[in-house]
Design a protein around this motif. Sequence first.
Motif, PDB file in Angstrom:
ATOM      1  N   VAL A 101      39.665  33.041  71.951  1.00  0.00           N
ATOM      2  CA  VAL A 101      40.440  32.601  70.787  1.00  0.00           C
ATOM      3  C   VAL A 101      41.645  33.528  70.653  1.00  0.00           C
ATOM      4  CG1 VAL A 101      40.452  32.174  68.304  1.00  0.00           C
ATOM      5  CG2 VAL A 101      38.368  31.751  69.627  1.00  0.00           C
ATOM      6  N   THR A 102      42.837  32.934  70.691  1.00  0.00           N
ATOM      7  CA  THR A 102      44.076  33.700  70.544  1.00  0.00           C
ATOM      8  C   THR A 102      44.927  33.064  69.455  1.00  0.00           C
ATOM      9  OG1 THR A 102      45.193  32.382  72.253  1.00  0.00           O
ATOM     10  CG2 THR A 102      44.088  34.414  72.979  1.00  0.00           C
ATOM     11  N   ALA A 103      45.960  33.777  69.052  1.00  0.00           N
ATOM     12  CA  ALA A 103      46.848  33.265  68.004  1.00  0.00           C
ATOM     13  C   ALA A 103      48.216  33.888  68.144  1.00  0.00           C
ATOM     14  CB  ALA A 103      46.271  33.581  66.624  1.00  0.00           C
ATOM     15  N   GLU A 104      49.187  33.233  67.538  1.00  0.00           N
ATOM     16  CA  GLU A 104      50.522  33.803  67.396  1.00  0.00           C
ATOM     17  C   GLU A 104      51.001  33.495  65.993  1.00  0.00           C
ATOM     18  OE1 GLU A 104      52.977  31.270  67.107  1.00  0.00           O
ATOM     19  OE2 GLU A 104      52.047  29.656  68.221  1.00  0.00           O
ATOM     20  N   VAL A 105      51.974  34.262  65.570  1.00  0.00           N
ATOM     21  CA  VAL A 105      52.475  34.088  64.201  1.00  0.00           C
ATOM     22  C   VAL A 105      53.822  33.401  64.204  1.00  0.00           C
ATOM     23  CG1 VAL A 105      51.221  36.106  63.349  1.00  0.00           C
ATOM     24  CG2 VAL A 105      53.561  36.376  64.178  1.00  0.00           C
ATOM     25  N   CYS A 106      54.108  32.782  63.083  1.00  0.00           N
ATOM     26  CA  CYS A 106      55.406  32.125  62.932  1.00  0.00           C
ATOM     27  C   CYS A 106      56.376  33.124  62.315  1.00  0.00           C
ATOM     28  CB  CYS A 106      55.277  30.885  62.079  1.00  0.00           C
ATOM     29  SG  CYS A 106      54.851  31.206  60.361  1.00  0.00           S
ATOM     30  N   PRO A 107      57.649  32.936  62.583  1.00  0.00           N
ATOM     31  CA  PRO A 107      58.629  33.803  61.920  1.00  0.00           C
ATOM     32  C   PRO A 107      58.706  33.449  60.443  1.00  0.00           C
ATOM     33  CG  PRO A 107      59.752  32.095  63.160  1.00  0.00           C
ATOM     34  CD  PRO A 107      58.277  31.955  63.456  1.00  0.00           C
ATOM     35  N   ILE A 108      58.853  34.462  59.644  1.00  0.00           N
ATOM     36  CA  ILE A 108      58.999  34.244  58.203  1.00  0.00           C
ATOM     37  C   ILE A 108      60.445  34.521  57.852  1.00  0.00           C
ATOM     38  CG2 ILE A 108      58.308  35.007  55.907  1.00  0.00           C
ATOM     39  CD1 ILE A 108      55.607  35.744  57.118  1.00  0.00           C
ATOM     40  N   ILE A 109      61.054  33.553  57.217  1.00  0.00           N
ATOM     41  CA  ILE A 109      62.465  33.674  56.830  1.00  0.00           C
ATOM     42  C   ILE A 109      62.524  33.864  55.329  1.00  0.00           C
ATOM     43  CG2 ILE A 109      64.702  32.525  56.799  1.00  0.00           C
ATOM     44  CD1 ILE A 109      63.693  30.914  59.256  1.00  0.00           C
ATOM     45  N   TYR A 110      63.098  34.968  54.939  1.00  0.00           N
ATOM     46  CA  TYR A 110      63.257  35.222  53.518  1.00  0.00           C
ATOM     47  C   TYR A 110      64.671  34.837  53.107  1.00  0.00           C
ATOM     48  CZ  TYR A 110      58.936  37.838  53.714  1.00  0.00           C
ATOM     49  OH  TYR A 110      57.623  38.189  53.867  1.00  0.00           O
ATOM     50  N   THR A 111      64.771  33.987  52.138  1.00  0.00           N
ATOM     51  CA  THR A 111      66.078  33.588  51.640  1.00  0.00           C
ATOM     52  C   THR A 111      66.069  33.639  50.114  1.00  0.00           C
ATOM     53  OG1 THR A 111      65.476  31.259  51.544  1.00  0.00           O
ATOM     54  CG2 THR A 111      66.505  32.031  53.589  1.00  0.00           C
ATOM     55  N   HIS A 112      67.206  33.772  49.560  1.00  0.00           N
ATOM     56  CA  HIS A 112      67.356  33.717  48.117  1.00  0.00           C
ATOM     57  C   HIS A 112      68.154  32.461  47.801  1.00  0.00           C
ATOM     58  CE1 HIS A 112      65.726  37.702  47.499  1.00  0.00           C
ATOM     59  NE2 HIS A 112      66.425  38.074  48.551  1.00  0.00           N
ATOM     60  N   ILE A 113      67.503  31.523  47.145  1.00  0.00           N
ATOM     61  CA  ILE A 113      68.156  30.250  46.834  1.00  0.00           C
ATOM     62  C   ILE A 113      68.777  30.327  45.469  1.00  0.00           C
ATOM     63  CG2 ILE A 113      67.787  27.786  46.514  1.00  0.00           C
ATOM     64  CD1 ILE A 113      65.462  28.022  48.515  1.00  0.00           C
ATOM     65  N   ASP A 140      43.605  28.817  56.545  1.00  0.00           N
ATOM     66  CA  ASP A 140      42.460  29.687  56.839  1.00  0.00           C
ATOM     67  C   ASP A 140      41.182  28.912  57.150  1.00  0.00           C
ATOM     68  OD1 ASP A 140      44.198  31.780  56.305  1.00  0.00           O
ATOM     69  OD2 ASP A 140      43.352  32.221  54.337  1.00  0.00           O
ATOM     70  N   THR A 141      40.917  27.836  56.424  1.00  0.00           N
ATOM     71  CA  THR A 141      39.660  27.107  56.628  1.00  0.00           C
ATOM     72  C   THR A 141      39.591  26.452  58.009  1.00  0.00           C
ATOM     73  OG1 THR A 141      40.554  25.147  55.511  1.00  0.00           O
ATOM     74  CG2 THR A 141      39.245  26.650  54.178  1.00  0.00           C
ATOM     75  N   ILE A 142      40.693  25.882  58.448  1.00  0.00           N
ATOM     76  CA  ILE A 142      40.692  25.240  59.778  1.00  0.00           C
ATOM     77  C   ILE A 142      40.673  26.298  60.879  1.00  0.00           C
ATOM     78  CG2 ILE A 142      41.978  23.732  61.361  1.00  0.00           C
ATOM     79  CD1 ILE A 142      40.586  22.258  59.031  1.00  0.00           C
ATOM     80  N   ALA A 143      41.391  27.392  60.686  1.00  0.00           N
ATOM     81  CA  ALA A 143      41.373  28.474  61.681  1.00  0.00           C
ATOM     82  C   ALA A 143      39.958  29.016  61.854  1.00  0.00           C
ATOM     83  CB  ALA A 143      42.334  29.583  61.269  1.00  0.00           C
ATOM     84  N   ALA A 144      39.256  29.206  60.748  1.00  0.00           N
ATOM     85  CA  ALA A 144      37.885  29.722  60.819  1.00  0.00           C
ATOM     86  C   ALA A 144      36.960  28.702  61.477  1.00  0.00           C
ATOM     87  CB  ALA A 144      37.391  30.080  59.416  1.00  0.00           C
ATOM     88  N   ARG A 145      37.031  27.454  61.019  1.00  0.00           N
ATOM     89  CA  ARG A 145      36.170  26.408  61.574  1.00  0.00           C
ATOM     90  C   ARG A 145      36.375  26.267  63.073  1.00  0.00           C
ATOM     91  NH1 ARG A 145      37.754  20.259  60.952  1.00  0.00           N
ATOM     92  NH2 ARG A 145      39.030  20.931  62.708  1.00  0.00           N
ATOM     93  N   ASP A 146      37.625  26.156  63.489  1.00  0.00           N
ATOM     94  CA  ASP A 146      37.902  25.915  64.899  1.00  0.00           C
ATOM     95  C   ASP A 146      37.613  27.137  65.758  1.00  0.00           C
ATOM     96  OD1 ASP A 146      38.533  23.413  64.042  1.00  0.00           O
ATOM     97  OD2 ASP A 146      40.684  23.547  64.493  1.00  0.00           O
ATOM     98  N   SER A 147      37.772  28.329  65.207  1.00  0.00           N
ATOM     99  CA  SER A 147      37.400  29.542  65.945  1.00  0.00           C
ATOM    100  C   SER A 147      35.903  29.558  66.200  1.00  0.00           C
ATOM    101  CB  SER A 147      37.813  30.790  65.165  1.00  0.00           C
ATOM    102  OG  SER A 147      39.219  30.893  65.083  1.00  0.00           O
ATOM    103  N   LEU A 148      35.114  29.216  65.191  1.00  0.00           N
ATOM    104  CA  LEU A 148      33.660  29.161  65.352  1.00  0.00           C
ATOM    105  C   LEU A 148      33.258  28.100  66.378  1.00  0.00           C
ATOM    106  CD1 LEU A 148      32.606  29.576  61.628  1.00  0.00           C
ATOM    107  CD2 LEU A 148      32.318  31.263  63.472  1.00  0.00           C
ATOM    108  N   LEU A 149      33.908  26.953  66.343  1.00  0.00           N
ATOM    109  CA  LEU A 149      33.614  25.907  67.319  1.00  0.00           C
ATOM    110  C   LEU A 149      33.985  26.348  68.735  1.00  0.00           C
ATOM    111  CD1 LEU A 149      34.782  22.718  65.377  1.00  0.00           C
ATOM    112  CD2 LEU A 149      32.425  23.425  65.867  1.00  0.00           C
ATOM    113  N   ALA A 150      35.096  27.063  68.871  1.00  0.00           N
ATOM    114  CA  ALA A 150      35.516  27.550  70.190  1.00  0.00           C
ATOM    115  C   ALA A 150      34.525  28.586  70.726  1.00  0.00           C
ATOM    116  CB  ALA A 150      36.919  28.141  70.110  1.00  0.00           C
ATOM    117  N   ILE A 151      34.043  29.450  69.851  1.00  0.00           N
ATOM    118  CA  ILE A 151      33.046  30.433  70.280  1.00  0.00           C
ATOM    119  C   ILE A 151      31.794  29.708  70.766  1.00  0.00           C
ATOM    120  CG2 ILE A 151      31.512  32.267  69.465  1.00  0.00           C
ATOM    121  CD1 ILE A 151      33.888  33.032  67.519  1.00  0.00           C
TER     122      ILE A 151
END
Length: 109
Positions: free
Chosen positions: A97-109, A55-66
């Motif tokens: 500023v755009t973004a995409e999400v990563c797939p979340i894999i739920y597993t039971h170990i 979150d901190t880098i996303a916020a910082r870099d979004s502000l810099l891009a703006i």
Amino acid sequence: MKASLCKQAMEEAVKAGLPIFDHCEDMSLRGNGCMNEDENAKRLGLPGICNSTEDTIAARDSLLAIETGAKLHLCHCSTKGVAIMMKMLKAEGIENVTAEVCPIIYTHI
């Protein structure tokens, strides 16, 4: 990790007409974490990585891009914080500023 270098890179990217693709991870917050800081990490006894690491880098870099006008794409985002930030940016009409999400894999170990 240096904000001034990131800003300089964005300024150069604007001059060259190139986008910035950003892996948002504050290494000073990541520590020796190897997975998301959640119940699975606790159960497995593994060091976790807190959401503010992204979150901190996303916020910082979004502000810099703006500020610089750079075209910034946040890659493989995985936190609610970044989703909220993106919703706020879009509501304000910020289009570089755009973004995409990563797939979340739920597993039971």
